[in-house]
Write a protein that holds these residues in place. Structure first.
Motif, PDB file in Angstrom:
ATOM      1  N   ALA A 107       0.780  -1.785  -0.288  1.00  0.00           N
ATOM      2  CA  ALA A 107      -0.373   0.062   0.142  1.00  0.00           C
ATOM      3  C   ALA A 107       0.665   1.323   0.246  1.00  0.00           C
ATOM      4  O   ALA A 107       1.616   1.537   0.874  1.00  0.00           O
ATOM      5  CB  ALA A 107      -1.125  -0.055   1.351  1.00  0.00           C
ATOM      6  N   ARG A 108       0.424   2.247  -0.784  1.00  0.00           N
ATOM      7  CA  ARG A 108       1.173   3.539  -1.061  1.00  0.00           C
ATOM      8  C   ARG A 108       0.369   4.662  -0.712  1.00  0.00           C
ATOM      9  O   ARG A 108      -0.873   4.734  -1.671  1.00  0.00           O
ATOM     10  CB  ARG A 108       1.557   3.244  -2.101  1.00  0.00           C
ATOM     11  CG  ARG A 108       2.563   2.281  -2.102  1.00  0.00           C
ATOM     12  CD  ARG A 108       4.613   3.494  -2.487  1.00  0.00           C
ATOM     13  NE  ARG A 108       5.851   2.690  -2.209  1.00  0.00           N
ATOM     14  CZ  ARG A 108       6.752   2.123  -2.877  1.00  0.00           C
ATOM     15  NH1 ARG A 108       6.889   2.641  -4.195  1.00  0.00           N
ATOM     16  NH2 ARG A 108       7.528   1.403  -3.410  1.00  0.00           N
ATOM     17  N   TRP A 109       0.591   5.837   0.101  1.00  0.00           N
ATOM     18  CA  TRP A 109      -0.698   6.690  -0.472  1.00  0.00           C
ATOM     19  C   TRP A 109       0.520   8.037  -1.894  1.00  0.00           C
ATOM     20  O   TRP A 109       1.545   8.113  -1.486  1.00  0.00           O
ATOM     21  CB  TRP A 109      -0.066   7.932   1.477  1.00  0.00           C
ATOM     22  CG  TRP A 109      -1.092   6.943   2.530  1.00  0.00           C
ATOM     23  CD1 TRP A 109      -0.139   6.212   3.075  1.00  0.00           C
ATOM     24  CD2 TRP A 109      -2.713   7.016   2.287  1.00  0.00           C
ATOM     25  NE1 TRP A 109      -1.515   5.669   4.310  1.00  0.00           N
ATOM     26  CE2 TRP A 109      -3.069   6.248   3.962  1.00  0.00           C
ATOM     27  CE3 TRP A 109      -3.399   7.785   1.095  1.00  0.00           C
ATOM     28  CZ2 TRP A 109      -4.145   6.282   3.456  1.00  0.00           C
ATOM     29  CZ3 TRP A 109      -4.257   8.068   1.621  1.00  0.00           C
ATOM     30  CH2 TRP A 109      -5.312   6.441   2.837  1.00  0.00           C
ATOM     31  N   SER A 110       0.060   8.311  -2.686  1.00  0.00           N
ATOM     32  CA  SER A 110       0.227   8.823  -3.168  1.00  0.00           C
ATOM     33  C   SER A 110      -0.627  10.183  -3.828  1.00  0.00           C
ATOM     34  O   SER A 110      -1.798   9.882  -3.778  1.00  0.00           O
ATOM     35  CB  SER A 110       0.127   7.554  -4.311  1.00  0.00           C
ATOM     36  OG  SER A 110       1.233   6.516  -4.508  1.00  0.00           O
ATOM     37  N   SER A 111       0.669  10.631  -4.462  1.00  0.00           N
ATOM     38  CA  SER A 111      -0.171  12.156  -5.253  1.00  0.00           C
ATOM     39  C   SER A 111      -1.055  11.583  -6.343  1.00  0.00           C
ATOM     40  O   SER A 111      -0.221  10.651  -6.542  1.00  0.00           O
ATOM     41  CB  SER A 111       0.816  13.074  -5.350  1.00  0.00           C
ATOM     42  OG  SER A 111       1.683  12.953  -6.313  1.00  0.00           O
ATOM     43  N   PRO A 112      -1.750  12.933  -6.490  1.00  0.00           N
ATOM     44  CA  PRO A 112      -2.254  12.250  -8.675  1.00  0.00           C
ATOM     45  C   PRO A 112      -1.575  11.521  -9.290  1.00  0.00           C
ATOM     46  O   PRO A 112      -1.581  11.406 -10.278  1.00  0.00           O
ATOM     47  CB  PRO A 112      -3.318  13.208  -8.406  1.00  0.00           C
ATOM     48  CG  PRO A 112      -3.805  13.647  -6.626  1.00  0.00           C
ATOM     49  CD  PRO A 112      -2.600  13.787  -6.575  1.00  0.00           C
ATOM     50  N   ALA A 113      -0.504  13.571  -9.286  1.00  0.00           N
ATOM     51  CA  ALA A 113       1.302  12.743 -10.498  1.00  0.00           C
ATOM     52  C   ALA A 113       1.530  12.178 -10.186  1.00  0.00           C
ATOM     53  O   ALA A 113       1.725  10.943 -11.653  1.00  0.00           O
ATOM     54  CB  ALA A 113       1.533  13.910 -10.275  1.00  0.00           C
ATOM     55  N   GLN A 114       1.822  11.187  -8.947  1.00  0.00           N
ATOM     56  CA  GLN A 114       2.959   9.707  -8.492  1.00  0.00           C
ATOM     57  C   GLN A 114       1.927   8.620  -9.166  1.00  0.00           C
ATOM     58  O   GLN A 114       2.035   7.943  -9.685  1.00  0.00           O
ATOM     59  CB  GLN A 114       2.723   9.243  -7.276  1.00  0.00           C
ATOM     60  CG  GLN A 114       3.880  10.630  -6.391  1.00  0.00           C
ATOM     61  CD  GLN A 114       4.164  10.141  -5.179  1.00  0.00           C
ATOM     62  OE1 GLN A 114       3.307   9.751  -3.978  1.00  0.00           O
ATOM     63  NE2 GLN A 114       5.253  10.849  -4.457  1.00  0.00           N
ATOM     64  N   ALA A 115       0.268   8.512  -9.098  1.00  0.00           N
ATOM     65  CA  ALA A 115      -0.577   7.977  -9.616  1.00  0.00           C
ATOM     66  C   ALA A 115      -0.678   7.377 -11.025  1.00  0.00           C
ATOM     67  O   ALA A 115      -0.719   6.674 -11.425  1.00  0.00           O
ATOM     68  CB  ALA A 115      -1.696   7.634  -8.817  1.00  0.00           C
ATOM     69  N   ALA A 116      -0.916   8.668 -11.583  1.00  0.00           N
ATOM     70  CA  ALA A 116      -0.091   8.492 -12.880  1.00  0.00           C
ATOM     71  C   ALA A 116       1.146   7.970 -13.906  1.00  0.00           C
ATOM     72  O   ALA A 116       0.700   7.158 -14.584  1.00  0.00           O
ATOM     73  CB  ALA A 116      -0.643   9.974 -13.721  1.00  0.00           C
ATOM     74  N   ARG A 117       1.770   7.451 -12.950  1.00  0.00           N
ATOM     75  CA  ARG A 117       2.856   6.759 -12.854  1.00  0.00           C
ATOM     76  C   ARG A 117       3.635   6.162 -12.574  1.00  0.00           C
ATOM     77  O   ARG A 117       4.319   4.998 -13.558  1.00  0.00           O
ATOM     78  CB  ARG A 117       4.319   7.951 -12.494  1.00  0.00           C
ATOM     79  CG  ARG A 117       4.671   9.025 -13.233  1.00  0.00           C
ATOM     80  CD  ARG A 117       5.906  10.200 -12.494  1.00  0.00           C
ATOM     81  NE  ARG A 117       6.461  10.164 -11.555  1.00  0.00           N
ATOM     82  CZ  ARG A 117       5.806  11.078 -10.733  1.00  0.00           C
ATOM     83  NH1 ARG A 117       5.076  11.698 -10.723  1.00  0.00           N
ATOM     84  NH2 ARG A 117       5.913  11.309  -8.870  1.00  0.00           N
ATOM     85  N   ARG A 118       2.114   5.229 -12.361  1.00  0.00           N
ATOM     86  CA  ARG A 118       2.082   3.392 -11.971  1.00  0.00           C
ATOM     87  C   ARG A 118       1.450   3.097 -13.004  1.00  0.00           C
ATOM     88  O   ARG A 118       0.938   3.263 -13.779  1.00  0.00           O
ATOM     89  CB  ARG A 118       1.895   3.622 -10.568  1.00  0.00           C
ATOM     90  CG  ARG A 118       1.962   4.111  -9.285  1.00  0.00           C
ATOM     91  CD  ARG A 118       2.215   3.431  -8.196  1.00  0.00           C
ATOM     92  NE  ARG A 118       2.715   4.171  -7.116  1.00  0.00           N
ATOM     93  CZ  ARG A 118       3.961   3.612  -6.693  1.00  0.00           C
ATOM     94  NH1 ARG A 118       4.549   2.973  -7.438  1.00  0.00           N
ATOM     95  NH2 ARG A 118       4.594   5.107  -5.838  1.00  0.00           N
ATOM     96  N   ASP A 119       1.810   1.507 -12.965  1.00  0.00           N
ATOM     97  CA  ASP A 119       1.276   0.931 -13.613  1.00  0.00           C
ATOM     98  C   ASP A 119      -0.580  -0.061 -12.697  1.00  0.00           C
ATOM     99  O   ASP A 119      -0.423  -0.906 -12.663  1.00  0.00           O
ATOM    100  CB  ASP A 119       2.679  -1.028 -14.461  1.00  0.00           C
ATOM    101  CG  ASP A 119       1.203  -2.036 -15.049  1.00  0.00           C
ATOM    102  OD1 ASP A 119       0.411  -1.395 -15.480  1.00  0.00           O
ATOM    103  OD2 ASP A 119       1.640  -2.260 -15.705  1.00  0.00           O
ATOM    104  N   THR A 120      -1.088   0.920 -13.650  1.00  0.00           N
ATOM    105  CA  THR A 120      -2.573   0.607 -12.754  1.00  0.00           C
ATOM    106  C   THR A 120      -3.068  -0.118 -13.915  1.00  0.00           C
ATOM    107  O   THR A 120      -3.234  -0.432 -14.504  1.00  0.00           O
ATOM    108  CB  THR A 120      -3.466   2.517 -12.603  1.00  0.00           C
ATOM    109  OG1 THR A 120      -3.384   3.340 -14.026  1.00  0.00           O
ATOM    110  CG2 THR A 120      -2.270   2.806 -11.669  1.00  0.00           C
TER     111      THR A 120
END
Length: 185
Positions: A107-120
């Motif tokens: 689990a990670r608390w992420s900013s919207p920008a960080q979320a956009a860089r992940r393989d979601t």
């Protein structure tokens, strides 16, 4: 084949969302980053599904959640199976870390920008942007005028921005509006 209804919950705390890394052993979207998600049980309201899944996957109680927004449902396919995704944004009032179940390995608390860089999972980033509150025109104008100010230093601009945001507080009708204004500032 009829789509299976799924509740997808974005948990928001201190300007970040909770992202979960799915186990590689899961049938759907293995080894991808997601938010709390799960299938609706027969006869269950979709918001109740969201609260149940939040508790099952993180340990957070429904009493620690405040609903902020819901997105327009959308369909996505995985392994030949259609899923109808009902997404929610919740403000989380619990300072603890999540207790993960077998579905997720991190689990990670992420900013919207960080979320956009992940393989979601499909649609996660687009849905997050749909759910996040947007600042009012007045707040956007105020931020733009502060951005263009070349006379004052950073300290004076920060103080002016907070003062103007405080002036707007009586006109902001909800937590999402306040979050959007503060985020824009």
């Amino acid at each position: 084949m009829d789509a299976t209804d799924v509740a997808s919950s974005f948990l928001w705390r201190e300007g970040r969302i909770l992202l979960l890394h799915r186990s590689s052993t899961m049938d759907s979207f293995p080894d991808r980053w997601t938010v709390v998600s799960g299938r609706r049980e027969a006869g269950e309201e979709i918001a109740a599904t969201a609260c149940r899944e939040i508790h099952e996957e993180t340990g957070y109680a429904a009493s620690a959640l405040r609903p902020l927004a819901a997105a327009v449902p959308f369909e996505v396919g995985e392994g030949g199976r259609p899923w109808r995704v009902h997404s929610f944004l919740w403000l989380l009032h619990d300072p603890g870390e999540p207790r993960l179940n077998r579905e997720n390995v991190e689990a990670r608390w992420s900013s919207p920008a960080q979320a956009a860089r992940r393989d979601t999972v499909p649609g996660l980033v687009e849905t997050l942007h749909e759910l996040l509150p947007r600042p009012s025109a007045e707040i956007r104008d105020m931020v733009e005028s502060l951005r263009d100010d070349r006379e004052r230093g950073a300290h004076a601009l920060a103080a002016a921005g907070l003062e103007r945001l405080a002036d707007e507080l009586p006109r902001l009708d909800s937590w999402p509006a306040l979050l959007a204004g503060a985020g824009a500032l």
